[in-house]
Design a protein around this motif. Structure first.
Motif, PDB file in Angstrom:
ATOM      1  N   LEU A 279      -3.417  60.564  24.037  1.00  0.00           N
ATOM      2  CA  LEU A 279      -3.746  59.204  23.613  1.00  0.00           C
ATOM      3  C   LEU A 279      -4.805  58.602  24.536  1.00  0.00           C
ATOM      4  CD1 LEU A 279      -0.247  57.715  22.741  1.00  0.00           C
ATOM      5  CD2 LEU A 279      -2.052  58.408  21.148  1.00  0.00           C
ATOM      6  N   PRO A 280      -5.616  57.673  24.057  1.00  0.00           N
ATOM      7  CA  PRO A 280      -6.606  57.036  24.920  1.00  0.00           C
ATOM      8  C   PRO A 280      -5.957  56.421  26.153  1.00  0.00           C
ATOM      9  CG  PRO A 280      -6.995  56.463  22.625  1.00  0.00           C
ATOM     10  CD  PRO A 280      -5.688  57.189  22.663  1.00  0.00           C
ATOM     11  N   GLY A 281      -6.536  56.701  27.318  1.00  0.00           N
ATOM     12  CA  GLY A 281      -6.022  56.169  28.564  1.00  0.00           C
ATOM     13  C   GLY A 281      -4.927  56.987  29.200  1.00  0.00           C
ATOM     14  N   SER A 282      -4.424  58.012  28.515  1.00  0.00           N
ATOM     15  CA  SER A 282      -3.370  58.851  29.068  1.00  0.00           C
ATOM     16  C   SER A 282      -3.983  59.943  29.937  1.00  0.00           C
ATOM     17  CB  SER A 282      -2.551  59.493  27.948  1.00  0.00           C
ATOM     18  OG  SER A 282      -3.304  60.510  27.299  1.00  0.00           O
ATOM     19  N   PRO A 283      -3.179  60.592  30.795  1.00  0.00           N
ATOM     20  CA  PRO A 283      -3.711  61.689  31.621  1.00  0.00           C
ATOM     21  C   PRO A 283      -4.232  62.870  30.809  1.00  0.00           C
ATOM     22  CG  PRO A 283      -1.617  60.895  32.491  1.00  0.00           C
ATOM     23  CD  PRO A 283      -1.792  60.255  31.155  1.00  0.00           C
TER      24      PRO A 283
END
Length: 243
Positions: A76-80
Motif C-alpha cells: 500500500l502507498p506509504g507502507s514499507p
C-alpha cells in the motif's frame, strides 16, 4: 505449497480450502515482455489462521505465501512494501474465492493520492537545481550525475500526480505505450527527452522543468515550485538570471 508446475499449483489452490486467492505477477502476470527465462512469480493468499509455507527464491515457480491480513497491508502507498505496488498493476487474480475482494485489494495497491506527488516533486527540483548550478560553475560530470538523480524523482512525481504508481524501469516504455498519459508525457515524446537529460543536455532539463511547473501548478502543487524562489527563473532557463 511447492508444486512441480504452475498448473499443479493452480489445481491445488482451487482445491485447498485455506487458499483464498492466487496472483501471478511479473511478465507472465501482465502478459508482456516475456522471454524464455520468465519464471512464475506467484502470490498465494491464505486464510489468516492457515500455516504459511516458506518462501524459496530461484524456483521456476516462485511462491510467496501471505495471510489475507498481510496481503491487505502489502504494497500500500506509504507502507514499507510500497516498492512492490507495481507488481499488482494491470494484473487480474487467477483465484479469488472472496467474491472479488482480492481484485479490489490489488486495485488499491495501484492507486496513489495525487497530493503525495509534492514530495517527489520537491526532490526532483532539488536534484535539477544542483545539476544546473554544477553546469553553470563548470562541473559537467557532476551536473550529469545530478541530472541522472533527478530522473527517478521526476518519474515518481509524474505518475503520482496522475494517481498511479510508478512502473519499474523495465516497464516504463510499456506502461507509457499501453496506458498512455496526456501530452507531453506520452512514450514517443518523453522517453527521448529522458535520454537527452541522462546524456547531460542542459537545455532539455530546462524544458522539462518548464513542463513540470505547468503540470504542478495545474494540479494544485504550485507552492512546491514557489518554494524554490528566487531561483525559479534560473531553473526555467532564463539567461538573465544567474541562480
Amino acid at each position: 505449497m511447492m508444486p512441480a508446475s504452475f498448473e499443479e499449483l493452480l489445481r491445488e489452490a482451487q482445491a485447498d480450502p485455506d487458499v483464498v486467492g492466487v496472483v501471478l505477477g511479473g511478465s507472465r502476470g501482465k502478459g508482456a515482455l516475456l522471454t524464455e527465462r520468465s519464471d512464475h512469480d506467484v502470490y498465494v493468499i491464505v486464510r489468516d489462521e492457515a500455516r504459511l509455507a516458506p518462501h524459496r527464491r530461484g524456483e521456476p515457480v516462485e511462491v510467496v505465501t501471505m495471510t489475507l491480513a498481510e496481503f491487505r497491508e502489502h504494497a500500500l502507498p506509504g507502507s514499507p512494501t510500497a516498492w512492490n505496488a507495481y507488481t499488482f498493476a494491470h494484473v487480474t487474480p487467477l483465484v479469488d474465492k472472496l467474491g472479488g475482494e482480492i481484485a479490489e485489494l490489488m486495485a488499491a495497491k495501484s492507486r496513489v493520492d495525487p497530493a503525495s506527488a509534492a514530495g517527489p516533486l520537491d526532490a526532483y527540483v532539488n536534484c535539477y537545481y544542483r545539476s544546473a548550478k554544477n553546469a553553470r560553475d563548470g562541473h559537467p560530470l557532476e551536473a550529469q550525475l545530478d541530472a541522472a538523480e533527478s530522473v527517478p524523482y521526476f518519474l515518481e512525481f509524474l505518475f503520482r500526480v496522475f494517481g498511479r504508481v510508478r512502473p519499474y524501469n523495465k516497464w516504463l516504455r510499456w506502461e507509457l505505450e499501453n496506458h498512455s498519459l496526456e501530452s507531453p508525457w506520452r512514450a514517443d515524446e518523453l522517453l527521448p527527452r529522458l535520454e537527452r537529460i541522462l546524456a547531460g543536455d542542459e537545455a532539455e532539463q530546462q524544458a522539462l522543468f518548464r513542463d513540470v511547473e505547468r503540470l504542478a501548478r495545474s494540479r494544485g502543487l504550485g507552492e512546491v515550485i514557489d518554494g524554490w524562489e528566487p531561483d525559479v527563473p534560473f531553473l526555467r532557463g532564463d539567461p538573465s538570471i544567474e541562480g
